[in-house]
Design a protein around this motif. Structure first.
Motif, PDB file in Angstrom:
ATOM      1  N   LYS A 134     113.866  -5.206  84.622  1.00  0.00           N
ATOM      2  CA  LYS A 134     113.730  -3.956  83.867  1.00  0.00           C
ATOM      3  C   LYS A 134     114.979  -3.676  83.029  1.00  0.00           C
ATOM      4  N   GLN A 135     116.141  -3.775  83.654  1.00  0.00           N
ATOM      5  CA  GLN A 135     117.398  -3.514  82.933  1.00  0.00           C
ATOM      6  C   GLN A 135     117.572  -4.464  81.749  1.00  0.00           C
ATOM      7  N   THR A 136     117.278  -5.726  81.954  1.00  0.00           N
ATOM      8  CA  THR A 136     117.464  -6.726  80.908  1.00  0.00           C
ATOM      9  C   THR A 136     116.504  -6.492  79.748  1.00  0.00           C
ATOM     10  N   PHE A 137     115.246  -6.227  80.049  1.00  0.00           N
ATOM     11  CA  PHE A 137     114.283  -5.978  78.979  1.00  0.00           C
ATOM     12  C   PHE A 137     114.558  -4.648  78.280  1.00  0.00           C
ATOM     13  N   ASP A 138     115.028  -3.645  79.015  1.00  0.00           N
ATOM     14  CA  ASP A 138     115.432  -2.389  78.360  1.00  0.00           C
ATOM     15  C   ASP A 138     116.524  -2.675  77.329  1.00  0.00           C
ATOM     16  N   GLU A 139     117.464  -3.526  77.707  1.00  0.00           N
ATOM     17  CA  GLU A 139     118.547  -3.911  76.799  1.00  0.00           C
ATOM     18  C   GLU A 139     118.000  -4.693  75.604  1.00  0.00           C
ATOM     19  N   LEU A 140     117.072  -5.601  75.858  1.00  0.00           N
ATOM     20  CA  LEU A 140     116.460  -6.370  74.765  1.00  0.00           C
ATOM     21  C   LEU A 140     115.757  -5.453  73.771  1.00  0.00           C
ATOM     22  N   PHE A 141     115.008  -4.489  74.275  1.00  0.00           N
ATOM     23  CA  PHE A 141     114.232  -3.618  73.399  1.00  0.00           C
ATOM     24  C   PHE A 141     115.127  -2.742  72.515  1.00  0.00           C
ATOM     25  N   LYS A 142     116.350  -2.485  72.938  1.00  0.00           N
ATOM     26  CA  LYS A 142     117.291  -1.705  72.102  1.00  0.00           C
ATOM     27  C   LYS A 142     117.601  -2.445  70.798  1.00  0.00           C
ATOM     28  N   TRP A 143     117.574  -3.768  70.843  1.00  0.00           N
ATOM     29  CA  TRP A 143     117.916  -4.561  69.664  1.00  0.00           C
ATOM     30  C   TRP A 143     116.880  -4.432  68.554  1.00  0.00           C
ATOM     31  N   PHE A 144     115.712  -3.940  68.870  1.00  0.00           N
ATOM     32  CA  PHE A 144     114.678  -3.769  67.850  1.00  0.00           C
ATOM     33  C   PHE A 144     114.892  -2.511  67.010  1.00  0.00           C
ATOM     34  N   ASN A 145     115.857  -1.699  67.399  1.00  0.00           N
ATOM     35  CA  ASN A 145     116.126  -0.452  66.688  1.00  0.00           C
ATOM     36  C   ASN A 145     117.343  -0.527  65.780  1.00  0.00           C
ATOM     37  N   ILE A 146     117.864  -1.721  65.571  1.00  0.00           N
ATOM     38  CA  ILE A 146     119.068  -1.853  64.752  1.00  0.00           C
ATOM     39  C   ILE A 146     118.694  -1.990  63.277  1.00  0.00           C
ATOM     40  N   ASP A 147     119.686  -1.816  62.455  1.00  0.00           N
ATOM     41  CA  ASP A 147     119.545  -1.948  61.007  1.00  0.00           C
ATOM     42  C   ASP A 147     119.094  -3.365  60.642  1.00  0.00           C
ATOM     43  N   ASN A 148     118.257  -3.472  59.626  1.00  0.00           N
ATOM     44  CA  ASN A 148     117.727  -4.766  59.179  1.00  0.00           C
ATOM     45  C   ASN A 148     118.826  -5.748  58.773  1.00  0.00           C
ATOM     46  N   GLU A 149     119.866  -5.228  58.176  1.00  0.00           N
ATOM     47  CA  GLU A 149     120.964  -6.096  57.734  1.00  0.00           C
ATOM     48  C   GLU A 149     121.637  -6.764  58.933  1.00  0.00           C
ATOM     49  N   LEU A 150     121.889  -5.986  59.992  1.00  0.00           N
ATOM     50  CA  LEU A 150     122.467  -6.542  61.219  1.00  0.00           C
ATOM     51  C   LEU A 150     121.463  -7.477  61.897  1.00  0.00           C
ATOM     52  N   LEU A 151     120.214  -7.098  61.941  1.00  0.00           N
ATOM     53  CA  LEU A 151     119.173  -7.894  62.571  1.00  0.00           C
ATOM     54  C   LEU A 151     119.110  -9.309  61.996  1.00  0.00           C
ATOM     55  N   ASN A 152     119.297  -9.420  60.695  1.00  0.00           N
ATOM     56  CA  ASN A 152     119.156 -10.703  60.003  1.00  0.00           C
ATOM     57  C   ASN A 152     120.480 -11.379  59.656  1.00  0.00           C
ATOM     58  N   TYR A 153     121.597 -10.791  60.050  1.00  0.00           N
ATOM     59  CA  TYR A 153     122.917 -11.347  59.744  1.00  0.00           C
ATOM     60  C   TYR A 153     123.120 -12.681  60.468  1.00  0.00           C
ATOM     61  N   THR A 154     123.494 -13.707  59.705  1.00  0.00           N
ATOM     62  CA  THR A 154     123.804 -15.018  60.285  1.00  0.00           C
ATOM     63  C   THR A 154     125.312 -15.113  60.486  1.00  0.00           C
ATOM     64  N   PRO A 155     125.752 -15.370  61.716  1.00  0.00           N
ATOM     65  CA  PRO A 155     127.195 -15.434  61.969  1.00  0.00           C
ATOM     66  C   PRO A 155     127.863 -16.592  61.227  1.00  0.00           C
TER      67      PRO A 155
END
Length: 188
Positions: free
Chosen positions: A14-35
């Motif tokens: 539960k904790q891990t998936f809760d953390e994963l689901f937070k990543w879906f709420n980030i800005d598109n630019e950060l979401l697609n940024y290639t390091p």
């Protein structure tokens, strides 16, 4: 003993998936940024987690079914008294860069899945894990083992596989956090 093992897996799942689901709420630019190291973007990490979960859940589902079938024929309750999940050996899987591994090509993210598809897949996979843990409440999951070559884990049972899935996601959460740090350093 088994209730404690299953509760711990449930809690971390539960904790891990809760953390994963937070990543879906980030800005598109950060979401697609290639390091800079040409590693995966956060979006590709999420896709990879969903792909890997898909294949792990094929094994988990098969193992759960076979374990439940065996539980009808075998007396296994006595063997549960000394059961140990070997938490430390599996927690290494959750540590980014803790061992060398070449992932199979079918688990390589292509960047073609829509982000809503990835989230939906992860939601369904979480439900599947809960369903399997619920169906194996009596310790039946110890009755079926499958080979896990990652980090030479060897033959592991259904509970180990579910916990492996959790640890694998944690590994990539760390990777996504590093991408976010790099992104934020470049933005400032």
């Amino acid at each position: 003993m088994m209730a404690e093992v299953i509760n711990t897996i449930e809690m971390e799942l539960k904790q891990t998936f809760d953390e994963l689901f937070k990543w879906f709420n980030i800005d598109n630019e950060l979401l697609n940024y290639t390091p800079d190291n040409r590693g995966w973007s956060i979006r590709k990490n999420l896709e990879h987690i969903s792909l890997t979960n898909h294949y792990l859940l094929l094994l988990i589902s098969k193992g759960a079914k076979k374990a439940l079938e065996r539980s009808k024929k075998e007396d296994f309750l006595g063997s549960l008294a000394d059961y140990d999940l070997d938490w430390d050996r599996l927690k290494i899987i959750g540590q980014h860069r803790s061992f060398e591994w070449s992932r199979p090509g079918h688990m390589e993210p292509r960047g073609r899945m829509r982000i809503t598809e990835i989230r939906y897949e992860l939601e369904q996979q979480l439900k599947q894990c809960h369903k399997h843990l619920l169906s194996l409440q009596g310790g039946e999951g110890v009755l079926y083992k499958t080979m896990m070559s990652v980090n030479n884990l060897g033959k592991i049972d259904v509970y180990h596989y579910i916990y492996f899935l959790v640890q694998h996601a944690k590994r990539h959460i760390t990777q996504m956090e590093r991408v976010e740090v790099e992104f934020n350093l470049g933005v400032s």
